[in-house]
Design a protein around this motif. Structure first.
Motif, mmCIF file in Angstrom:
data_model
loop_
_atom_site.group_PDB
_atom_site.id
_atom_site.type_symbol
_atom_site.label_atom_id
_atom_site.label_comp_id
_atom_site.label_asym_id
_atom_site.label_seq_id
_atom_site.Cartn_x
_atom_site.Cartn_y
_atom_site.Cartn_z
ATOM 1 N N GLU A 423 -48.536 13.915 -29.282
ATOM 2 C CA GLU A 423 -47.368 12.622 -29.352
ATOM 3 C C GLU A 423 -46.969 12.151 -30.341
ATOM 4 O O GLU A 423 -48.354 11.179 -30.289
ATOM 5 N N ASN A 425 -43.750 9.831 -30.219
ATOM 6 C CA ASN A 425 -42.685 9.787 -30.648
ATOM 7 C C ASN A 425 -41.985 11.146 -29.969
ATOM 8 O O ASN A 425 -40.802 11.245 -30.140
ATOM 9 N N ARG A 447 -44.719 5.283 -30.176
ATOM 10 C CA ARG A 447 -44.957 5.778 -28.559
ATOM 11 C C ARG A 447 -46.266 7.275 -28.814
ATOM 12 O O ARG A 447 -45.354 8.051 -29.375
ATOM 13 N N GLU A 449 -49.459 9.491 -27.638
ATOM 14 C CA GLU A 449 -49.962 10.398 -26.747
ATOM 15 C C GLU A 449 -51.185 11.077 -27.427
ATOM 16 O O GLU A 449 -51.348 11.823 -27.983
ATOM 17 N N GLU A 451 -55.763 12.652 -26.452
ATOM 18 C CA GLU A 451 -56.021 13.383 -25.220
ATOM 19 C C GLU A 451 -57.607 12.501 -25.510
ATOM 20 O O GLU A 451 -58.177 12.933 -26.743
ATOM 21 N N ARG A 456 -54.884 12.191 -20.679
ATOM 22 C CA ARG A 456 -54.500 12.061 -22.178
ATOM 23 C C ARG A 456 -53.977 10.518 -21.227
ATOM 24 O O ARG A 456 -53.978 9.827 -20.051
ATOM 25 N N ARG A 458 -51.196 7.462 -22.994
ATOM 26 C CA ARG A 458 -50.449 6.584 -23.518
ATOM 27 C C ARG A 458 -50.351 5.418 -24.525
ATOM 28 O O ARG A 458 -50.346 4.735 -23.426
ATOM 29 N N GLN A 459 -49.485 5.233 -25.493
ATOM 30 C CA GLN A 459 -50.065 4.129 -25.667
ATOM 31 C C GLN A 459 -48.414 3.467 -26.400
ATOM 32 O O GLN A 459 -47.663 4.563 -27.462
ATOM 33 N N PHE A 460 -47.324 2.884 -26.427
ATOM 34 C CA PHE A 460 -46.803 1.780 -26.961
ATOM 35 C C PHE A 460 -46.764 0.794 -28.247
ATOM 36 O O PHE A 460 -47.742 -0.013 -27.734
#
Length: 462
Positions: A423, A425, A447, A449, A451, A456, A458-460
């Motif tokens: 993903e 955003n 934002r 995501e 794999e 999983r 997730r980073q911002f």
């Protein structure tokens, strides 16, 4: 156990019907026999492989803000020549040579030196890092001496063998020993492990040389040494000749890559606990843990919980052995798979084909002011997953990172090859075209995501 008799019958199939009688020395005279005639018969087909490559040395100031500003972020790196020495075996009179991939990897100039001192330029016809094999073609209109490929499935533990190599600057070396084990795995990282083990000393420069039986046939390509000090006092391993045959045939057909059959199933080792739970009499075989919908495995009738015990009547000791057996059958062939489940034995027919590219890969380099800049991405398919050596239990759709350029924004945020972009955003990333359109929107924050190895992340970013 109701299935004990069928299992015994299946295992009995693996005994070679025409196995030669082996004898041990019966007299002092026989003990004094020499390998010299055998060495003379095969020595001209064992060559030295000399590979030269250019290596760029990074500047010690790279990454320093002052020097990067002074040089405009183009640091003065320098190149130098490196060479590697190994051995090879001529298997075609037209100059076809088999060696290890690691001997010639990254080489810009490869020379082959014969036992009589003659040198020839050569080109790479086919190479594969995963099984550590390469096929070279000697340049020159000469008829070369060859070493015939034997049947490695006929090899037995205890057979006498010679390990022959030709490391440049040392001359030809010959060591003797016996086959000490078969079907060895977990020797080194790679696609699968299936090696002939020998106690014949294999020196470092002998990588790519030949393991030869008493009939003067090539039964393996020497590839690894296993010892604490890295010397030849440990256990040596060789890639079986039957896999070499398949690899050479692929090269002679002009294939750019060496394809392994796509099965569409995941296999686990059968531990003693698993064997007991499944009612098996011993820990042997490959346990089917997952089958992909629409895959060759599903079409053949393979199901999770079954244990593969044989391929074409030859016993399967572990999942690596299963991969080896199917690969030696070759693309386009069919294999008879023996499976056991719930105490019942069944034979299935598995069609062998290359991994399909179900979705066009549409490979793209992401550019611009965004976190993905410098990453090369492709649409994921079984074919792309196979090329990237991704686990078959991962998803085979989406967008995957195939390459990350050094020093790029993508590298700085930690993107790695084989990362699947899930993903961006909050919106799903379905194709490379979708991802490229998303990053070109240039939002105020990111934002992401992904794999990685089934997990999983997730980073911002801003």
């Amino acid at each position: 156990m109701l299935f004990a008799a069928p299992l015994f019958v299946a295992l009995a199939l693996v005994t070679p019907a025409a196995a030669e009688e082996r004898t041990v020395p019966q007299s002092r005279t026989e003990m004094q026999l020499s390998f010299a005639p055998l060495v003379k018969k095969v020595e001209n087909a064992v060559v030295n492989v000399y590979a030269e490559r250019s290596v760029e040395r990074r500047s010690i100031f790279e990454g320093d803000p002052f020097f990067e500003e002074f040089f405009g972020q183009r640091m003065p790196n320098r190149s130098e020549k490196q060479s590697s020495l190994g051995s090879g075996v001529i298997v075609g009179a037209n100059g076809i040579v088999v060696t290890n991939n690691h001997v010639i990897e990254g080489a810009s100039d490869i020379k082959v030196a014969l036992a009589d001192g003659r040198e020839f330029e050569s080109t790479v016809v086919l190479k594969d890092e995963r099984i550590d094999l390469a096929v070279l073609k000697i340049k020159g209109d000469v008829k070369f001496s060859t070493l015939p490929l034997g049947d490695s499935d006929a090899v037995q533990v205890g057979d006498l063998v010679l390990a022959i190599g030709n490391p440049f600057g040392v001359g030809q070396t010959v060591t003797s020993g016996i086959v000490s084990a078969l079907a060895r795995n977990q020797v080194r990282s790679g696609d699968f492990g299936f090696f002939i083990q020998t106690d014949a000393a294999i020196n470092p420069g002998n990588s790519g040389g030949g393991l030869v039986n008493m009939n003067g046939e090539l039964i393996g390509i020497n590839t690894a040494i296993f010892s604490r000090g890295g010397g030849s006092n440990g256990v040596g391993f060789a890639i079986p000749a039957n896999l070499v045959k398949t690899f050479v045939a692929s090269a002679e057909h002009g294939n750019a890559t060496f394809d392994r059959p796509f099965i569409g199933a995941t296999f686990d080792a059968v531990t003693s606990e698993v064997a007991e739970a499944l009612g098996l009499d011993r820990a042997r075989g490959a346990l089917i843990s997952r089958v992909q919908a629409g895959s060759p495995a599903e079409k053949a009738g393979m199901k999770p919980g079954q244990v593969v015990t044989a391929v074409n009547g030859i016993a399967v000791e572990h999942p690596d052995a299963l991969g080896y057996r199917l690969t030696t059958v070759g693309i386009g062939g069919t294999a008879k798979i023996t499976v056991i489940a719930n105490g019942k034995q069944e034979e299935l027919t598995l069609a062998l084909d290359r991994a399909p590219e179900t979705t066009p890969r549409d490979e793209r380099l992401i550019e611009g002011r965004n976190p993905f800049s410098g990453a090369v991405v492709a649409n994921l398919s079984p074919r792309v997953a196979d090329e990237l050596r991704m686990p078959t239990n991962q998803t085979t759709s989406g967008v995957v990172v195939t390459q990350v350029n050094r020093g790029s924004p993508a590298a700085r945020i930690g993107l790695q090859p084989r990362d699947i972009v899930i993903e961006l955003n909050g919106a799903p990333v379905t194709t490379t075209e979708t991802l490229e359109a998303m990053v070109n929107e240039n939002p105020s924050f990111w934002r992401v995501e992904i794999e990685r190895d089934g997990q999983r992340i997730r980073q911002f970013f801003r």
